[in-house]
Design a protein around this motif. Sequence first.
Motif, PDB file in Angstrom:
ATOM      1  N   LEU A   8       1.595   5.780   3.038  1.00  0.00           N
ATOM      2  CA  LEU A   8       2.420   4.744   3.675  1.00  0.00           C
ATOM      3  C   LEU A   8       3.140   3.888   2.637  1.00  0.00           C
ATOM      4  CD1 LEU A   8      -0.119   3.600   6.428  1.00  0.00           C
ATOM      5  CD2 LEU A   8       1.841   5.108   6.704  1.00  0.00           C
ATOM      6  N   CYS A   9       2.550   3.747   1.484  1.00  0.00           N
ATOM      7  CA  CYS A   9       3.161   2.960   0.401  1.00  0.00           C
ATOM      8  C   CYS A   9       3.918   3.925  -0.509  1.00  0.00           C
ATOM      9  CB  CYS A   9       2.066   2.228  -0.371  1.00  0.00           C
ATOM     10  SG  CYS A   9       2.703   1.323  -1.804  1.00  0.00           S
ATOM     11  N   LYS A  10       5.178   4.161  -0.172  1.00  0.00           N
ATOM     12  CA  LYS A  10       5.930   5.222  -0.854  1.00  0.00           C
ATOM     13  C   LYS A  10       6.665   4.739  -2.103  1.00  0.00           C
ATOM     14  CE  LYS A  10       5.621   8.702   2.228  1.00  0.00           C
ATOM     15  NZ  LYS A  10       4.819   9.852   1.958  1.00  0.00           N
ATOM     16  N   LEU A  26       9.805  -0.778  -5.714  1.00  0.00           N
ATOM     17  CA  LEU A  26      10.871  -1.434  -4.960  1.00  0.00           C
ATOM     18  C   LEU A  26      10.309  -2.516  -4.035  1.00  0.00           C
ATOM     19  CD1 LEU A  26      13.959  -1.026  -4.688  1.00  0.00           C
ATOM     20  CD2 LEU A  26      13.484   0.261  -2.606  1.00  0.00           C
ATOM     21  N   CYS A  27       9.160  -2.264  -3.437  1.00  0.00           N
ATOM     22  CA  CYS A  27       8.594  -3.177  -2.443  1.00  0.00           C
ATOM     23  C   CYS A  27       7.843  -4.340  -3.112  1.00  0.00           C
ATOM     24  CB  CYS A  27       7.679  -2.397  -1.501  1.00  0.00           C
ATOM     25  SG  CYS A  27       6.804  -3.426  -0.316  1.00  0.00           S
ATOM     26  N   ARG A  28       6.713  -4.091  -3.654  1.00  0.00           N
ATOM     27  CA  ARG A  28       5.888  -5.074  -4.384  1.00  0.00           C
ATOM     28  C   ARG A  28       5.562  -6.345  -3.588  1.00  0.00           C
ATOM     29  NH1 ARG A  28       6.557  -4.597 -10.184  1.00  0.00           N
ATOM     30  NH2 ARG A  28       6.290  -6.831 -10.309  1.00  0.00           N
ATOM     31  N   GLN A  29       5.640  -6.279  -2.271  1.00  0.00           N
ATOM     32  CA  GLN A  29       5.443  -7.502  -1.492  1.00  0.00           C
ATOM     33  C   GLN A  29       3.998  -8.005  -1.555  1.00  0.00           C
ATOM     34  OE1 GLN A  29       7.430  -8.054   2.282  1.00  0.00           O
ATOM     35  NE2 GLN A  29       8.656  -6.211   1.914  1.00  0.00           N
ATOM     36  N   CYS A  30       3.054  -7.071  -1.538  1.00  0.00           N
ATOM     37  CA  CYS A  30       1.641  -7.484  -1.619  1.00  0.00           C
ATOM     38  C   CYS A  30       1.375  -8.152  -2.962  1.00  0.00           C
ATOM     39  CB  CYS A  30       0.721  -6.281  -1.410  1.00  0.00           C
ATOM     40  SG  CYS A  30       1.073  -4.898  -2.499  1.00  0.00           S
ATOM     41  N   LEU A  31       1.950  -7.553  -3.993  1.00  0.00           N
ATOM     42  CA  LEU A  31       1.765  -8.086  -5.344  1.00  0.00           C
ATOM     43  C   LEU A  31       2.382  -9.484  -5.468  1.00  0.00           C
ATOM     44  CD1 LEU A  31       2.015  -5.911  -8.451  1.00  0.00           C
ATOM     45  CD2 LEU A  31       3.257  -8.028  -8.471  1.00  0.00           C
ATOM     46  N   VAL A  68       1.754  -9.115   4.992  1.00  0.00           N
ATOM     47  CA  VAL A  68       3.107  -8.948   4.458  1.00  0.00           C
ATOM     48  C   VAL A  68       3.518  -7.476   4.309  1.00  0.00           C
ATOM     49  CG1 VAL A  68       2.680  -8.874   1.941  1.00  0.00           C
ATOM     50  CG2 VAL A  68       4.663 -10.107   2.823  1.00  0.00           C
ATOM     51  N   CYS A  69       2.554  -6.581   4.225  1.00  0.00           N
ATOM     52  CA  CYS A  69       2.891  -5.169   3.972  1.00  0.00           C
ATOM     53  C   CYS A  69       3.688  -4.595   5.143  1.00  0.00           C
ATOM     54  CB  CYS A  69       1.621  -4.355   3.748  1.00  0.00           C
ATOM     55  SG  CYS A  69       1.993  -2.607   3.494  1.00  0.00           S
ATOM     56  N   PRO A  70       4.901  -4.128   4.881  1.00  0.00           N
ATOM     57  CA  PRO A  70       5.756  -3.654   5.976  1.00  0.00           C
ATOM     58  C   PRO A  70       5.314  -2.324   6.576  1.00  0.00           C
ATOM     59  CG  PRO A  70       6.850  -3.351   3.860  1.00  0.00           C
ATOM     60  CD  PRO A  70       5.577  -4.075   3.579  1.00  0.00           C
ATOM     61  N   THR A  71       4.430  -1.605   5.884  1.00  0.00           N
ATOM     62  CA  THR A  71       4.041  -0.276   6.381  1.00  0.00           C
ATOM     63  C   THR A  71       2.577  -0.195   6.810  1.00  0.00           C
ATOM     64  OG1 THR A  71       3.456   0.468   4.158  1.00  0.00           O
ATOM     65  CG2 THR A  71       5.731   0.824   4.841  1.00  0.00           C
ATOM     66  N   GLY A  72       1.866  -1.296   6.698  1.00  0.00           N
ATOM     67  CA  GLY A  72       0.439  -1.276   7.077  1.00  0.00           C
ATOM     68  C   GLY A  72      -0.414  -0.466   6.118  1.00  0.00           C
ATOM     69  N   ALA A  73      -0.021  -0.449   4.849  1.00  0.00           N
ATOM     70  CA  ALA A  73      -0.717   0.399   3.870  1.00  0.00           C
ATOM     71  C   ALA A  73      -1.955  -0.256   3.256  1.00  0.00           C
ATOM     72  CB  ALA A  73       0.254   0.781   2.755  1.00  0.00           C
ATOM     73  N   VAL A  74      -2.110  -1.566   3.457  1.00  0.00           N
ATOM     74  CA  VAL A  74      -3.225  -2.267   2.795  1.00  0.00           C
ATOM     75  C   VAL A  74      -4.428  -2.357   3.726  1.00  0.00           C
ATOM     76  CG1 VAL A  74      -3.958  -4.376   1.607  1.00  0.00           C
ATOM     77  CG2 VAL A  74      -1.565  -3.670   1.508  1.00  0.00           C
ATOM     78  N   ASP A  75      -5.552  -1.810   3.264  1.00  0.00           N
ATOM     79  CA  ASP A  75      -6.797  -1.888   4.011  1.00  0.00           C
ATOM     80  C   ASP A  75      -7.733  -2.821   3.232  1.00  0.00           C
ATOM     81  OD1 ASP A  75      -8.892  -1.376   5.745  1.00  0.00           O
ATOM     82  OD2 ASP A  75      -9.573   0.356   4.596  1.00  0.00           O
TER      83      ASP A  75
HETATM   84  S1  SF4 Z   1       3.385  -4.346   0.491  1.00  0.00           S
HETATM   85 FE1  SF4 Z   1       2.588  -2.396   1.273  1.00  0.00          FE
HETATM   86  S2  SF4 Z   1       4.263  -0.944   1.023  1.00  0.00           S
HETATM   87 FE2  SF4 Z   1       4.753  -2.742  -0.246  1.00  0.00          FE
HETATM   88  S3  SF4 Z   1       3.960  -2.224  -2.288  1.00  0.00           S
HETATM   89 FE3  SF4 Z   1       2.329  -3.341  -1.209  1.00  0.00          FE
HETATM   90  S4  SF4 Z   1       1.061  -1.725  -0.253  1.00  0.00           S
HETATM   91 FE4  SF4 Z   1       3.019  -0.800  -0.830  1.00  0.00          FE
END
Ligand code: SF4
Length: 100
Positions: A11-13, A17-22, A67-74
């Motif tokens: 899900l975190c492709k 580019l994203c880095r929103q969680c970070l 914040v994760c747009p794809t639901g990739a964080v568990d």
């Molecule tokens: S917010 Fe979600 S999709 Fe974006 S980098 Fe973090 S884990 Fe990946």
Amino acid sequence: MIAQIKINFDLCKDPLLCRQCLSVCPSVVFVCGPTKIWKGRETDPQEYRIFGRYLDKCSGCGDCVKVCPTGAVDLGFLPKEQLAQRYQEERIAQLKERNS
Ligand code: SF4
Ligand code: SF4
């Protein structure tokens, strides 16, 4: 309790580019880095991944999940003792595999 963070890489492709969680994490728990460093060639941006590394700093706010747009964080939590036992079991399994 210690945080356990698993990122679903299906899900975190594009973490670079994203880095929103970070960006959102107030405790700087996440790091973004290459999965492998190749000698003599630049790392492909597709080979970067986000990891929860400094797990003992996590306050449990849950912002990375929200914040994760794809639901990739568990995000989960384990008692310290259970975590230590799990690491020990994993280490024993690794050593057994290496010696077999
Ligand atoms: S917010 Fe979600 S999709 Fe974006 S980098 Fe973090 S884990 Fe990946
Ligand atoms: S729950 Fe909060 S402190 Fe913990 S990793 Fe996510 S954003 Fe950072």
